[in-house]
Design an enzyme around this catalytic site. Structure first.
Site, PDB file in Angstrom:
ATOM      1  N   LYS A 202       0.645  -1.215   0.186  1.00 33.07           N
ATOM      2  CA  LYS A 202       0.413   0.391  -0.401  1.00 33.07           C
ATOM      3  C   LYS A 202       1.213   1.328   0.225  1.00 33.07           C
ATOM      4  O   LYS A 202       1.785   1.512   0.555  1.00 33.07           O
ATOM      5  CB  LYS A 202      -1.621   0.269   1.032  1.00 33.07           C
ATOM      6  CG  LYS A 202      -1.700   1.569   1.039  1.00 33.07           C
ATOM      7  CD  LYS A 202      -2.754   1.228   2.133  1.00 33.07           C
ATOM      8  CE  LYS A 202      -3.720   2.175   2.704  1.00 33.07           C
ATOM      9  NZ  LYS A 202      -4.456   2.127   2.932  1.00 33.07           N
ATOM     10  N   LYS A 256      -1.784  -1.574  -3.948  1.00 25.88           N
ATOM     11  CA  LYS A 256      -3.386   0.201  -3.416  1.00 25.88           C
ATOM     12  C   LYS A 256      -1.758   1.629  -4.079  1.00 25.88           C
ATOM     13  O   LYS A 256      -1.451   0.912  -2.968  1.00 25.88           O
ATOM     14  CB  LYS A 256      -3.580  -0.955  -2.177  1.00 25.88           C
ATOM     15  CG  LYS A 256      -4.529   0.887  -1.980  1.00 25.88           C
ATOM     16  CD  LYS A 256      -4.874   0.796  -0.560  1.00 25.88           C
ATOM     17  CE  LYS A 256      -5.945   1.834  -0.624  1.00 25.88           C
ATOM     18  NZ  LYS A 256      -6.678   1.620   0.491  1.00 25.88           N
TER      19      LYS A 256
END
Ligand code: PBG
Length: 335
Positions: A202, A256
């Site tokens: 992330k 992400k």
């Protein structure tokens, strides 16, 4: 590539593109309803919804409305719905105790959907930001986001979510050591079959802005998340994080944001060959919707093309705010 194509005109690539049937025949990647995870926002109240200005078409829903949304999604064949709570600012504290309250908004929503809609799996988010007076994913002490104390809080949160019926736990916090601790917590509490979809890679991205509006964290957040989320310049580090999270007990991994990081998806899938997902985040959705809303892009086509890109990059599925719209097109025979 070892084989070079025959020289022109023996090789004419346009032959295989000349008919839709042949294009379908040679298509390597396809999007299906089974690839979709739908993130939704829940809020307190009854039979109510609130438009999120920076995410056209997306609303925060009260639990009863979220149940209906889940029914609709299940009817479309979407396999997973992912819950994010909008927490009343008055319930936010320094230590984020609301995060592991068995009757918090997220856990009540999970129970309600579980009871009413058996045909959809529920994913929940593990991070402290909706509950944190500082807006950070971890506990803040003297301006530092403290790791190990946060992990203890995340384990409590995880077990409470599993007890409420979550099928997939989605740690989005980026603390070190959380997956092992959460896995041990789940095993210890008797939740052997609760899966973990780790937000392994992330990035500290500016594409999360509209989401922070949606969950009411924008105003609260002091500073940025760069001491725990990844530097956007790295991909080797993403591989090390994925390896680490798998070794600690993650069942699935996520990259992400999505579209700006498809190279990372590709490297992760090639290296590990494990269930790999990407999150087409709020800013990606907002960006497309802004252009679609202005009539600059064809909404249906760019939505489907953007989602197919994730499949091509090696993803097994996509978290996307477009999930119901995409599912409708797919169910209507979109190609
Ligand atoms: C919170 C969390 C975020 C998102 C999912 N979980 C925001 C953040 O890290 O600040 C972003 C999702 C989106 O932008 O759609 N830990």
């Amino acid at each position: 590539m070892t084989d070079t194509p025959a020289p022109f005109p023996a090789a004419r690539f346009r032959r295989m593109r000349a008919r839709p049937e042949l294009r379908r025949l040679m298509r390597e990647h396809t999007l299906t309803v089974d690839d979709l995870i739908w993130p939704i926002f829940v809020m307190e109240g009854e039979n109510d919804a609130y438009d999120i200005p920076s995410m056209p078409g997306i609303q925060r829903l009260t639990i009863d409305r979220a149940v209906r949304a889940a029914e609709m999604a299940a009817g479309l064949g979407i396999p997973v719905i992912c819950l994010f709570p909008y927490v009343d600012p008055a319930r936010k504290t320094e230590l984020c105790e609301e995060a592991w309250d068995e009757n918090n908004l997220s856990n009540r929503a999970t129970r309600a959907i579980k009871a009413a809609v058996p045909g959809i799996a529920i994913m929940t988010d593990v991070a402290l930001d909706p509950y944190n007076i500082n807006g950070h994913d971890g506990i803040v002490r003297d301006g530092i986001i403290v790791n190990d104390e946060t992990v203890e809080a995340l384990v409590r949160m995880t077990v409470a979510q599993a007890a409420a019926g979550a099928d997939i736990i989605g740690p989005s916090d980026m603390m070190d050591g959380r997956i092992a601790a959460m896995r041990a917590g789940l095993e210890g509490a008797g939740f052997q079959n609760t899966t973990i979809l780790s937000y392994a890679a992330k990035f500290a991205s500016s594409f999360y802005g509209p989401f922070r509006d949606a969950v009411g964290a924008s105003g609260a957040l002091k500073g940025d998340k760069k001491t725990y989320q990844m530097d956007p310049g790295n991909t080797d580090e993403a591989l090390r994080l994925v390896a680490r999270d798998l070794a600690e007990g993650a069942d699935m991994v996520m990259v992400k944001p999505g579209m700006p990081y498809l190279d990372v998806c590709r490297r992760v899938k090639e290296r590990f060959a494990v269930p790999t997902y990407a999150y087409q985040v709020s800013g990606e959705y907002a960006m497309l919707q802004a252009a679609i809303g202005n009539g600059w892009l064809d909404g249906e086509k760019v939505m489907m093309e953007s989602l197919l890109g994730f499949k091509r990059a090696g993803c097994d599925g996509i978290l996307t705010y477009f999930a119901p719209e995409a599912a409708k097109r797919l169910n209507a025979g979109w190609r």
